[in-house]
Motif scaffolding. Structure first.
Motif, PDB file in Angstrom:
ATOM      1  N   ASN A 180       0.786  -1.288   0.193  1.00 49.49           N
ATOM      2  CA  ASN A 180      -0.053   0.027   0.094  1.00 49.49           C
ATOM      3  C   ASN A 180       0.731   1.275   0.084  1.00 49.49           C
ATOM      4  O   ASN A 180       0.430   2.132  -0.832  1.00 49.49           O
ATOM      5  N   ILE A 181       1.854   1.039   0.811  1.00 46.78           N
ATOM      6  CA  ILE A 181       2.749   2.380   1.048  1.00 46.78           C
ATOM      7  C   ILE A 181       3.786   2.731  -0.264  1.00 46.78           C
ATOM      8  O   ILE A 181       3.730   3.651  -0.557  1.00 46.78           O
ATOM      9  N   MET A 182       3.973   1.794  -0.938  1.00 43.49           N
ATOM     10  CA  MET A 182       4.688   1.443  -2.042  1.00 43.49           C
ATOM     11  C   MET A 182       4.262   2.319  -3.297  1.00 43.49           C
ATOM     12  O   MET A 182       4.957   2.740  -4.345  1.00 43.49           O
ATOM     13  N   GLN A 183       2.950   1.882  -3.515  1.00 44.22           N
ATOM     14  CA  GLN A 183       2.258   2.314  -4.697  1.00 44.22           C
ATOM     15  C   GLN A 183       2.450   3.835  -5.249  1.00 44.22           C
ATOM     16  O   GLN A 183       2.532   3.837  -6.374  1.00 44.22           O
ATOM     17  N   GLY A 184       2.309   4.489  -4.554  1.00 44.05           N
ATOM     18  CA  GLY A 184       2.288   6.022  -4.861  1.00 44.05           C
ATOM     19  C   GLY A 184       3.485   6.447  -5.343  1.00 44.05           C
ATOM     20  O   GLY A 184       3.911   6.734  -6.593  1.00 44.05           O
ATOM     21  N   PRO A 185       5.008   6.188  -4.633  1.00 46.73           N
ATOM     22  CA  PRO A 185       6.099   6.259  -5.026  1.00 46.73           C
ATOM     23  C   PRO A 185       6.479   5.829  -6.269  1.00 46.73           C
ATOM     24  O   PRO A 185       7.173   6.327  -7.381  1.00 46.73           O
ATOM     25  N   TYR A 186       5.911   4.332  -6.376  1.00 44.79           N
ATOM     26  CA  TYR A 186       6.248   3.631  -7.408  1.00 44.79           C
ATOM     27  C   TYR A 186       5.581   3.915  -8.754  1.00 44.79           C
ATOM     28  O   TYR A 186       6.094   4.254  -9.974  1.00 44.79           O
ATOM     29  N   ARG A 187       4.342   4.120  -8.766  1.00 40.84           N
ATOM     30  CA  ARG A 187       3.348   4.198  -9.938  1.00 40.84           C
ATOM     31  C   ARG A 187       3.271   5.857 -10.441  1.00 40.84           C
ATOM     32  O   ARG A 187       2.856   5.972 -11.198  1.00 40.84           O
ATOM     33  N   VAL A 188       3.242   6.593  -8.997  1.00 40.29           N
ATOM     34  CA  VAL A 188       2.922   7.950  -9.528  1.00 40.29           C
ATOM     35  C   VAL A 188       4.133   8.753  -9.498  1.00 40.29           C
ATOM     36  O   VAL A 188       4.489   9.596 -10.620  1.00 40.29           O
ATOM     37  N   ARG A 189       5.192   8.786  -8.651  1.00 41.60           N
ATOM     38  CA  ARG A 189       6.237   9.529  -8.506  1.00 41.60           C
ATOM     39  C   ARG A 189       7.404   8.843  -9.370  1.00 41.60           C
ATOM     40  O   ARG A 189       8.358   9.570  -9.833  1.00 41.60           O
ATOM     41  N   GLY A 190       7.311   7.606  -9.776  1.00 40.20           N
ATOM     42  CA  GLY A 190       8.377   7.198 -10.923  1.00 40.20           C
ATOM     43  C   GLY A 190       9.283   6.689 -10.264  1.00 40.20           C
ATOM     44  O   GLY A 190      10.420   6.465 -10.946  1.00 40.20           O
ATOM     45  N   VAL A 191       9.528   6.563  -8.839  1.00 43.21           N
ATOM     46  CA  VAL A 191      10.773   5.901  -8.411  1.00 43.21           C
ATOM     47  C   VAL A 191      11.050   4.526  -8.530  1.00 43.21           C
ATOM     48  O   VAL A 191       9.730   3.753  -8.670  1.00 43.21           O
ATOM     49  N   SER A 192      12.180   4.107  -8.377  1.00 47.78           N
ATOM     50  CA  SER A 192      12.223   2.580  -8.657  1.00 47.78           C
ATOM     51  C   SER A 192      11.691   1.603  -7.437  1.00 47.78           C
ATOM     52  O   SER A 192      11.294   2.245  -6.623  1.00 47.78           O
ATOM     53  N   ARG A 193      11.347   0.505  -7.817  1.00 50.53           N
ATOM     54  CA  ARG A 193      10.593  -0.339  -6.883  1.00 50.53           C
ATOM     55  C   ARG A 193      11.508  -0.420  -5.786  1.00 50.53           C
ATOM     56  O   ARG A 193      10.967  -0.701  -4.594  1.00 50.53           O
ATOM     57  N   SER A 194      12.770  -0.732  -5.804  1.00 48.92           N
ATOM     58  CA  SER A 194      13.440  -1.046  -4.634  1.00 48.92           C
ATOM     59  C   SER A 194      13.754   0.570  -3.828  1.00 48.92           C
ATOM     60  O   SER A 194      13.596   0.294  -2.349  1.00 48.92           O
ATOM     61  N   GLU A 195      13.835   1.770  -4.190  1.00 46.01           N
ATOM     62  CA  GLU A 195      13.729   2.911  -3.753  1.00 46.01           C
ATOM     63  C   GLU A 195      12.204   2.646  -2.900  1.00 46.01           C
ATOM     64  O   GLU A 195      12.312   3.421  -1.609  1.00 46.01           O
ATOM     65  N   ALA A 196      11.223   2.573  -3.586  1.00 43.73           N
ATOM     66  CA  ALA A 196       9.833   2.870  -2.942  1.00 43.73           C
ATOM     67  C   ALA A 196       9.825   1.603  -1.883  1.00 43.73           C
ATOM     68  O   ALA A 196       9.100   2.144  -0.762  1.00 43.73           O
ATOM     69  N   ALA A 197      10.404   0.747  -1.940  1.00 38.31           N
ATOM     70  CA  ALA A 197      10.289  -0.465  -0.684  1.00 38.31           C
ATOM     71  C   ALA A 197      11.105  -0.033   0.327  1.00 38.31           C
ATOM     72  O   ALA A 197      10.820   0.020   1.419  1.00 38.31           O
ATOM     73  N   ASP A 198      12.227   0.900  -0.090  1.00 36.53           N
ATOM     74  CA  ASP A 198      13.142   1.216   1.399  1.00 36.53           C
ATOM     75  C   ASP A 198      12.322   2.598   1.863  1.00 36.53           C
ATOM     76  O   ASP A 198      12.260   2.409   3.276  1.00 36.53           O
ATOM     77  N   ARG A 199      11.514   3.412   1.074  1.00 33.22           N
ATOM     78  CA  ARG A 199      10.801   4.182   1.829  1.00 33.22           C
ATOM     79  C   ARG A 199       9.923   3.944   2.721  1.00 33.22           C
ATOM     80  O   ARG A 199       9.470   4.260   3.674  1.00 33.22           O
ATOM     81  N   ALA A 200       9.101   2.838   2.068  1.00 34.08           N
ATOM     82  CA  ALA A 200       7.805   2.087   2.929  1.00 34.08           C
ATOM     83  C   ALA A 200       8.545   1.572   4.038  1.00 34.08           C
ATOM     84  O   ALA A 200       7.841   1.682   4.926  1.00 34.08           O
ATOM     85  N   HIS A 201       9.539   0.878   3.881  1.00 32.61           N
ATOM     86  CA  HIS A 201       9.964   0.109   5.315  1.00 32.61           C
ATOM     87  C   HIS A 201      10.490   1.270   6.218  1.00 32.61           C
ATOM     88  O   HIS A 201      10.090   1.381   7.417  1.00 32.61           O
ATOM     89  N   ALA A 202      11.063   2.233   5.828  1.00 31.45           N
ATOM     90  CA  ALA A 202      11.551   3.353   6.672  1.00 31.45           C
ATOM     91  C   ALA A 202      10.063   3.982   7.469  1.00 31.45           C
ATOM     92  O   ALA A 202      10.179   4.389   8.793  1.00 31.45           O
ATOM     93  N   LEU A 203       9.227   4.122   6.635  1.00 30.28           N
ATOM     94  CA  LEU A 203       7.988   4.948   7.181  1.00 30.28           C
ATOM     95  C   LEU A 203       7.250   3.760   8.235  1.00 30.28           C
ATOM     96  O   LEU A 203       6.644   4.365   9.071  1.00 30.28           O
ATOM     97  N   LEU A 204       7.195   2.704   7.812  1.00 28.01           N
ATOM     98  CA  LEU A 204       6.443   1.505   8.815  1.00 28.01           C
ATOM     99  C   LEU A 204       7.233   1.348  10.126  1.00 28.01           C
ATOM    100  O   LEU A 204       6.871   1.428  11.180  1.00 28.01           O
ATOM    101  N   GLN A 205       8.641   1.779   9.795  1.00 27.02           N
ATOM    102  CA  GLN A 205       9.476   1.812  11.328  1.00 27.02           C
ATOM    103  C   GLN A 205       9.212   3.024  11.914  1.00 27.02           C
ATOM    104  O   GLN A 205       8.970   3.061  13.246  1.00 27.02           O
ATOM    105  N   LYS A 206       8.908   4.141  11.373  1.00 28.31           N
ATOM    106  CA  LYS A 206       8.483   5.487  11.926  1.00 28.31           C
ATOM    107  C   LYS A 206       7.024   5.259  12.726  1.00 28.31           C
ATOM    108  O   LYS A 206       6.891   6.035  13.574  1.00 28.31           O
TER     109      LYS A 206
END
Length: 254
Positions: free
Chosen positions: A106-132
């Motif tokens: 759910n968290i990865m969808q926006g960065p990956y599909r809308v912002r156009g970041v790579s899947r790995s970067e979207a995953a890293d961003r999502a993991h960091a936010l889940l930790q937060k």
């Protein structure tokens, strides 16, 4: 950051917003309070184009979203709408998570599909936010496996994953059981302390008093009073504000 001038909105013959002026500075936390039906949710929905307006002007971070030209055309400019929605994250009363995707997905969808970041970067961003959000252990859980408070924290993380310049919260705790409200409010307090620009519609008065730089009071589609929380909650100028706050306190006591 956000400017609304002379905003009017009607649903058929019913005037929901009547000549509303609102400005939000960068880094400011503005909390909007008022009785049900006062226009709070409609106002916040106009700020990112979920509702069109009948008159007035809305500008977000220098982008004109709605004005007389868009009203005359009957629709907003698609590029302006997209750019504004990239800048304004929004969290709703209902969590609106994708039910067939995990919290991480759910968290990865926006960065990956809308912002156009790579899947790995979207995953890293999502993991960091889940930790937060203190949800690392829930990364691979589906929405139905999460409590309401956990779902709302995932929804906040999903909005933050887009790296917005401001956040809009529409009664983010109203659908939660009382014991779950605190965990969501704590996340919002942390965002406020980090300097996130926020417009928050809420019935949680103690929370509003703690986090707001400015409190807006709405009634019958108009802003009837605004000021710092100490003034609004301890010495409101309008009798309508005093009556509303008394009613809220009485409900809490009950």
């Amino acid at each position: 950051m956000i400017e609304a001038r002379g905003v009017c909105k009607s649903f058929g013959p019913v005037e929901v917003l009547k000549d509303v002026d609102l400005t939000v500075s960068r880094g400011e936390v503005v909390v909007v309070i008022g009785p049900s039906g006062s226009g709070k949710t409609t106002l916040i929905r106009t700020l990112n184009g979920l509702e069109t307006i009948n008159a007035g002007r809305i500008v977000v971070d220098g982008i004109t979203l709605q004005d007389q030209a868009t009203i005359a055309r009957g629709k907003m400019d698609r590029t302006a709408l997209r750019n504004v929605r990239l800048e304004l994250g929004m969290v709703f009363q209902r969590f609106n998570l994708f039910p067939t995707l995990t919290a991480l997905q759910n968290i990865m969808q926006g960065p990956y599909r809308v912002r156009g970041v790579s899947r790995s970067e979207a995953a890293d961003r999502a993991h960091a936010l889940l930790q937060k959000m203190n949800l690392t252990a829930k990364a691979h859980h589906y929405p139905h496996q999460l409590s309401g408070g956990q779902q709302q924290r995932v929804a906040i993380a999903r909005a933050l994953a887009m790296q917005p310049r401001a956040m809009l919260f529409d009664e983010a705790t109203s659908a939660l059981d009382p014991e779950l409200i605190g965990e969501v409010l704590e996340v919002m307090r942390k965002l406020a302390s980090e300097g996130m620009t926020m417009v928050i519609v809420t019935h949680e008065m103690a929370f509003a008093a703690q986090v707001a730089d400015r409190v807006i009071v709405m009634d019958a589609g108009r802003i009837i009073e605004e000021g710092p929380p100490d003034t609004i909650f301890k010495a409101p100028a309008r009798e309508r504000t005093r009556a509303f706050l008394r009613a809220v306190i009485e409900r809490k006591v009950e």
